[in-house]
Design a protein around this motif. Structure first.
Motif, PDB file in Angstrom:
ATOM      1  N   ASP A  46      36.988 -51.928 -94.753  1.00 50.83           N
ATOM      2  CA  ASP A  46      38.245 -51.030 -94.592  1.00 50.83           C
ATOM      3  C   ASP A  46      39.086 -51.501 -95.559  1.00 50.83           C
ATOM      4  N   GLU A  47      38.924 -52.611 -96.295  1.00 52.49           N
ATOM      5  CA  GLU A  47      40.101 -52.807 -97.370  1.00 52.49           C
ATOM      6  C   GLU A  47      39.472 -51.964 -98.649  1.00 52.49           C
ATOM      7  N   GLY A  48      38.019 -51.890 -98.800  1.00 51.98           N
ATOM      8  CA  GLY A  48      37.623 -51.101-100.045  1.00 51.98           C
ATOM      9  C   GLY A  48      37.988 -49.768 -99.839  1.00 51.98           C
ATOM     10  N   LEU A  49      38.526 -49.370 -98.498  1.00 55.96           N
ATOM     11  CA  LEU A  49      39.255 -47.842 -98.339  1.00 55.96           C
ATOM     12  C   LEU A  49      40.237 -47.889 -99.108  1.00 55.96           C
ATOM     13  N   SER A  50      41.267 -48.808 -99.099  1.00 56.10           N
ATOM     14  CA  SER A  50      42.421 -48.906 -99.659  1.00 56.10           C
ATOM     15  C   SER A  50      42.118 -48.756-101.104  1.00 56.10           C
ATOM     16  N   TYR A  51      41.300 -49.258-101.704  1.00 61.45           N
ATOM     17  CA  TYR A  51      41.098 -49.070-103.276  1.00 61.45           C
ATOM     18  C   TYR A  51      40.810 -47.603-103.222  1.00 61.45           C
ATOM     19  N   GLN A  52      39.791 -47.054-102.574  1.00 58.51           N
ATOM     20  CA  GLN A  52      39.255 -45.670-102.559  1.00 58.51           C
ATOM     21  C   GLN A  52      40.502 -44.731-102.522  1.00 58.51           C
ATOM     22  N   PHE A  53      41.417 -45.005-101.732  1.00 56.80           N
ATOM     23  CA  PHE A  53      42.625 -44.063-101.353  1.00 56.80           C
ATOM     24  C   PHE A  53      43.355 -44.171-102.747  1.00 56.80           C
ATOM     25  N   THR A  54      43.512 -45.260-103.400  1.00 53.69           N
ATOM     26  CA  THR A  54      44.503 -45.417-104.517  1.00 53.69           C
ATOM     27  C   THR A  54      43.915 -45.377-105.929  1.00 53.69           C
ATOM     28  N   ALA A  55      42.668 -44.914-105.841  1.00 55.35           N
ATOM     29  CA  ALA A  55      42.091 -44.737-107.227  1.00 55.35           C
ATOM     30  C   ALA A  55      42.629 -43.571-107.913  1.00 55.35           C
ATOM     31  N   GLY A  56      42.776 -43.616-109.268  1.00 58.67           N
ATOM     32  CA  GLY A  56      43.554 -42.307-109.815  1.00 58.67           C
ATOM     33  C   GLY A  56      44.865 -42.237-109.910  1.00 58.67           C
ATOM     34  N   ASP A  57      45.329 -41.151-110.059  1.00 60.23           N
ATOM     35  CA  ASP A  57      46.942 -40.953-110.205  1.00 60.23           C
ATOM     36  C   ASP A  57      47.520 -40.882-108.958  1.00 60.23           C
ATOM     37  N   PHE A  58      48.817 -40.722-108.968  1.00 61.05           N
ATOM     38  CA  PHE A  58      49.494 -40.748-107.585  1.00 61.05           C
ATOM     39  C   PHE A  58      49.263 -39.774-106.654  1.00 61.05           C
ATOM     40  N   SER A  59      49.184 -38.504-107.350  1.00 62.97           N
ATOM     41  CA  SER A  59      48.861 -37.396-106.740  1.00 62.97           C
ATOM     42  C   SER A  59      47.852 -37.249-105.931  1.00 62.97           C
ATOM     43  N   ARG A  60      46.667 -37.885-106.418  1.00 63.59           N
ATOM     44  CA  ARG A  60      45.315 -38.193-105.709  1.00 63.59           C
ATOM     45  C   ARG A  60      45.546 -39.036-104.571  1.00 63.59           C
ATOM     46  N   THR A  61      46.446 -40.015-104.622  1.00 60.41           N
ATOM     47  CA  THR A  61      46.448 -41.009-103.604  1.00 60.41           C
ATOM     48  C   THR A  61      47.164 -40.153-102.729  1.00 60.41           C
ATOM     49  N   MET A  62      48.198 -39.251-102.802  1.00 59.75           N
ATOM     50  CA  MET A  62      48.887 -38.562-101.783  1.00 59.75           C
ATOM     51  C   MET A  62      48.164 -37.613-100.970  1.00 59.75           C
ATOM     52  N   ARG A  63      46.902 -37.028-101.827  1.00 59.39           N
ATOM     53  CA  ARG A  63      46.105 -35.991-101.193  1.00 59.39           C
ATOM     54  C   ARG A  63      45.157 -36.815-100.242  1.00 59.39           C
ATOM     55  N   MET A  64      44.601 -37.952-100.859  1.00 59.45           N
ATOM     56  CA  MET A  64      43.639 -38.732-100.061  1.00 59.45           C
ATOM     57  C   MET A  64      44.193 -39.146 -98.657  1.00 59.45           C
ATOM     58  N   VAL A  65      45.768 -39.526 -98.727  1.00 59.39           N
ATOM     59  CA  VAL A  65      46.210 -40.025 -97.590  1.00 59.39           C
ATOM     60  C   VAL A  65      46.545 -39.048 -96.507  1.00 59.39           C
ATOM     61  N   LYS A  66      46.789 -37.822 -97.085  1.00 62.39           N
ATOM     62  CA  LYS A  66      47.167 -36.697 -96.115  1.00 62.39           C
ATOM     63  C   LYS A  66      45.854 -36.291 -95.418  1.00 62.39           C
ATOM     64  N   THR A  67      44.554 -36.148 -96.094  1.00 61.21           N
ATOM     65  CA  THR A  67      43.661 -35.787 -95.437  1.00 61.21           C
ATOM     66  C   THR A  67      42.870 -36.895 -94.662  1.00 61.21           C
ATOM     67  N   ASP A  68      43.483 -37.921 -94.280  1.00 61.50           N
ATOM     68  CA  ASP A  68      42.985 -38.974 -93.515  1.00 61.50           C
ATOM     69  C   ASP A  68      44.121 -39.145 -92.217  1.00 61.50           C
ATOM     70  N   VAL A  69      44.201 -40.151 -91.768  1.00 61.93           N
ATOM     71  CA  VAL A  69      45.193 -40.419 -90.658  1.00 61.93           C
ATOM     72  C   VAL A  69      46.212 -41.342 -90.646  1.00 61.93           C
ATOM     73  N   HIS A  70      46.798 -41.600 -92.125  1.00 63.83           N
ATOM     74  CA  HIS A  70      47.734 -42.601 -92.295  1.00 63.83           C
ATOM     75  C   HIS A  70      48.854 -41.851 -92.793  1.00 63.83           C
ATOM     76  N   PRO A  71      50.053 -42.641 -92.540  1.00 66.80           N
ATOM     77  CA  PRO A  71      51.111 -42.292 -93.167  1.00 66.80           C
ATOM     78  C   PRO A  71      51.447 -42.699 -94.593  1.00 66.80           C
ATOM     79  N   PRO A  72      52.272 -42.448 -95.694  1.00 66.65           N
ATOM     80  CA  PRO A  72      51.987 -42.668 -96.902  1.00 66.65           C
ATOM     81  C   PRO A  72      52.598 -44.080 -97.572  1.00 66.65           C
ATOM     82  N   LEU A  73      53.702 -44.675 -96.977  1.00 67.76           N
ATOM     83  CA  LEU A  73      54.281 -45.533 -97.634  1.00 67.76           C
ATOM     84  C   LEU A  73      53.531 -46.637 -98.180  1.00 67.76           C
TER      85      LEU A  73
END
Length: 606
Positions: A46-73
């Motif tokens: 699950d911690e590995g998912l944190s890196y997977q979600f935040t890899a790349g630029d900020f816009s990609r991170t937000m896209r990953m968050v929106k397609t999952d079940v988490h809020p963004p902060l």
């Protein structure tokens, strides 16, 4: 000037609040404990998912968050942290620890303000530091350190507003509600508890107006994210067709067993002790409004979660880790039921029991970092890594080996036995698995071991956190050199050379069991053929057993560990390392196929 103002501040705090220095000291010790725990805390998927979600630029991170079940902060903050400090596991845990230290400082303020004595804040800090549920998540590379911080901050602002009853404090509380919902959706259960407490207090009209305004303010600030939440819910509805709405893949049903698991984890398996303290506190403090709020926090949050979980898939232990703060405050306040002289003694006893119970309650995690680093330290450039029973596209595994395996090993990774066999005569293979008991894994291991004996390894599979990396190594020579048609020699590995000693491994194999207990001699000769050092005797099998040559079993590899101790002040120059096999009782040497009675292993420059 700054120094004198700081000194004046410290002196003032020490004079007004004598317990302040104690709280600072406890906070520092807990900070150090969390820092020290980092090398022993291993990443999980699950911690590995944190890196997977935040890899790349900020816009990609937000896209990953929106397609999952988490809020963004939290994901936004973790992305920013990596841009500054890098994506190393150690610095990621430092971020979590910083958040947790701030949480502990807020807990001190809650205990001091709500129960009118600084010692209750200190008690709560210590109990949290000794709590496995809190400690486990205080260093996690996931949102939970921020979850606990935002929960403590919201409760502080909530009570501050109820006491001061001003519009400015109501605004502060409304901002905290928006913060909660941007951190984790299930912090909404804390807001529900706050609303229940607010209603129980029978507020007057002015306070109701302020409460409504605070709620509207929080909702308006969170409103931009509402369409994303709706889309996430629709996504979950599509995934969970036919089942209850929620995160079914990570949640657990409401059962007595699950309730018991939560109770035991939140109390370090000291359930009856904690229950007695809660009952004692409730008997003495039940009229105190702040204690009522703490009980709602500690008991109401999980109670609401378990009830809601009957209809929606919302419950997993970690989602409600912030209840540990309420429990710590409730237990700390319960010591007021004792005479003042006994409070400290009783608290120290409870704290010691909690610290003693802590290690056994910490979860086991697969030690990828430790095993991969050990492999890298022991590896040779041409080693092959065979990941057996792993998926080739396992993102978590990929993150681990990219960070902790050497570059040479990363370039020599295979996931399939046929792919490994196609590489041909590979001498050293690391067989890595997280399921050593699986029959196919055992068969793969035996297939490799038939030509390459097991010579070492790291990790184990004695627990659920199974990871085993075993090094299988073939002999240096493909064709054996036979002494006296009986003893087959397959080469030598020189492991260490300096002016005091030479460490080596001799490889032996026999086609039939030898007739006699021959002696094997490793001799170091100078340029004139003069003997400088020697090591004679039976096979030093894996440097553990002295194995007589007559006991060598056909078709099995034997690794013979030898050390030549060199004389003091050995002269610089070129030396020959020679090998002989002879009859120890009369010195007669076994001959080689070319008729010679010794074999030149290598030349060594000292």
């Amino acid at each position: 000037m700054i120094y004198f103002r700081f000194a004046e501040f410290v002196a003032m705090r020490s004079k007004i609040y004598p317990a302040w220095w104690g709280a600072v000291g406890i906070l520092f010790l807990l900070f150090v404990a969390m820092i020290v725990s980092i090398p022993y805390t291993f990443m999980h998927p699950d911690e590995g998912l944190s890196y997977q979600f935040t890899a790349g630029d900020f816009s990609r991170t937000m896209r990953m968050v929106k397609t999952d079940v988490h809020p963004p902060l939290w994901f936004a903050s973790f992305w920013g942290w990596q841009q500054i400090f890098g994506d190393f596991e150690y610095v990621a845990r430092i971020q979590a620890i910083f958040l947790s230290v701030v949480t502990l400082s807020l807990v001190y303020q809650l205990g001091r303000r709500w129960f009118d004595a600084a010692r209750y804040g200190v008690y709560a800090m210590i109990l949290l530091g000794a709590n496995a549920f809190f400690f486990t998540h205080a260093t996690e590379i996931r949102p939970y350190p921020l979850v606990m911080l935002s929960a403590a901050w919201s409760m502080l602002l909530f009570q501050r507003w109820l006491i001061r009853q001003t519009w400015s404090t109501a605004i502060g509380y409304g901002l905290s509600c928006a913060l909660l919902m941007y951190v984790h959706y299930f912090l909404s259960f804390l807001i529900v508890v706050q609303v229940v407490y607010f209603v129980i207090r029978r507020p007057h009209r002015q306070l109701i107006k302020q409460g409504v305004f605070a709620g509207l303010l929080g909702f308006v600030l969170w409103l931009p994210w509402l369409p994303v939440l709706i889309a996430q819910v629709e996504h979950l509805r599509a995934i969970n067709s036919g089942g209850p709405l929620g995160v079914q893949s990570t949640t657990h049903a409401t059962t007595l067993r699950e309730i018991e698991r939560l109770l035991r984890f939140t109390t370090n398996d000291l359930l009856w002790l904690y229950m007695m303290l809660l009952v004692a506190g409730a008997i003495v403090l039940w009229r105190k409004s702040n204690y009522q709020l703490v009980l709602l926090w500690a008991i109401g949050v999980p109670g609401l979660a378990f009830v809601a979980n009957l209809f929606l898939a919302v419950y997993t232990q970690r989602y409600f880790v912030y209840l540990t703060i309420g429990i710590a405050l409730a237990i700390s306040a319960a010591f007021v039921a004792l005479p003042r002289r006994l409070q400290t003694i009783a608290f120290v006893a409870v704290a010691l029991l909690s610290f003693v119970a802590l290690p056994a309650q910490l979860p086991e995690r697969t030690p990828y970092r430790e095993v991969f680093q050990q492999m890298s330290a022991a590896a040779h450039p041409d080693d092959i890594v065979f990941f057996d029973h792993f998926r080739r596209r396992d993102d978590f595994l990929r993150w681990q080996y990219r960070h902790y395996l050497s570059a040479d090993l990363q370039n020599n990774i295979v996931f399939d036995l046929d792919e490994l066999l196609a590489l041909g005569n590979v001498r050293r293979i690391w067989h890595v698995t997280n399921n050593a008991r699986k029959s196919s894994v055992r068969n793969h291991f035996r297939a490799i071991e038939s030509t390459r004996p097991l010579v070492g390894g790291f990790g184990d599979c004695r627990s659920s956190a199974c990871l085993l990396a075993r090094l299988l190594e073939g002999p240096p020579l493909r064709e054996q050199v036979v002494f006296g048609d009986e003893v087959g020699y397959l080469g030598t590995d020189i492991d260490w050379i300096d002016t005091t000693r030479i460490d080596m491994r001799l490889w032996w194999r026999v086609d039939r069991q030898p007739t006699f207990d021959y002696s094997i001699g490793v001799h170091l000769l100078d340029e004139n053929g003069r003997l400088i050092a020697q090591n004679d005797g039976a096979v030093h099998y894996f440097n553990v057993d002295m194995l007589p040559v007559s006991q060598l079993v056909p078709e099995q590899f034997y690794i013979d560990y030898r050390t030549l101790e060199l004389p003091e002040n050995v002269a610089p120059g070129r030396y020959e390392l020679r090998l002989i096999v002879y009859q120890w009782w009369d010195g007669t040497r076994l001959l080689l196929p070319d008729g010679s009675d010794s074999l030149l292993v290598t030349q060594i420059d000292l």
